[in-house]
Design a protein around this motif. Sequence first.
Motif, PDB file in Angstrom:
ATOM      1  N   ARG A  62      38.391  40.474  39.199  1.00  0.00           N
ATOM      2  CA  ARG A  62      39.315  40.516  40.332  1.00  0.00           C
ATOM      3  C   ARG A  62      40.535  39.613  40.164  1.00  0.00           C
ATOM      4  O   ARG A  62      41.626  39.934  40.636  1.00  0.00           O
ATOM      5  CB  ARG A  62      38.578  40.141  41.611  1.00  0.00           C
ATOM      6  N   TYR A  63      40.348  38.491  39.500  1.00  0.00           N
ATOM      7  CA  TYR A  63      41.416  37.500  39.388  1.00  0.00           C
ATOM      8  C   TYR A  63      41.816  37.304  37.928  1.00  0.00           C
ATOM      9  O   TYR A  63      41.034  37.541  37.020  1.00  0.00           O
ATOM     10  CB  TYR A  63      40.965  36.153  39.973  1.00  0.00           C
ATOM     11  N   ASP A  64      43.026  36.838  37.721  1.00  0.00           N
ATOM     12  CA  ASP A  64      43.519  36.543  36.383  1.00  0.00           C
ATOM     13  C   ASP A  64      43.042  35.139  36.001  1.00  0.00           C
ATOM     14  O   ASP A  64      43.781  34.158  36.126  1.00  0.00           O
ATOM     15  CB  ASP A  64      45.046  36.631  36.355  1.00  0.00           C
ATOM     16  N   VAL A  65      41.789  35.061  35.574  1.00  0.00           N
ATOM     17  CA  VAL A  65      41.170  33.785  35.242  1.00  0.00           C
ATOM     18  C   VAL A  65      40.311  33.973  33.989  1.00  0.00           C
ATOM     19  O   VAL A  65      39.728  35.040  33.792  1.00  0.00           O
ATOM     20  CB  VAL A  65      40.328  33.245  36.425  1.00  0.00           C
ATOM     21  N   SER A  66      40.294  32.946  33.134  1.00  0.00           N
ATOM     22  CA  SER A  66      39.487  33.031  31.917  1.00  0.00           C
ATOM     23  C   SER A  66      38.003  32.931  32.260  1.00  0.00           C
ATOM     24  O   SER A  66      37.630  32.405  33.315  1.00  0.00           O
ATOM     25  CB  SER A  66      39.859  31.904  30.952  1.00  0.00           C
TER      26      SER A  66
END
Length: 88
Positions: A62-66
């Motif tokens: 859902r999120y732009d996270v590593s």
Amino acid sequence: MRIKDQISLRKIADEYIMIVGTEDSLDYTQAVSLNDSAAYLIESVRDEDFTSEDWVDLLTERYDVSKEQATADVGSLIHMLQEANVID
């Protein structure tokens, strides 16, 4: 893991507040403030068993996270929820 049934999650202004319940009622003295992503994770697994990896997958989808950052964030959230006695 599983989120206990006796919680109420409410959005107030730009913040989510989770009220932890007891057997009979909600205990408004035990409120936990959550950000949008934490509320999303809790709502996504309501009434079902989950693992920390399930939450990591939900965050990275859902999120732009590593994956590394999601894993750290999930670990912190799980610790906080355990302290608040929200996770079985």
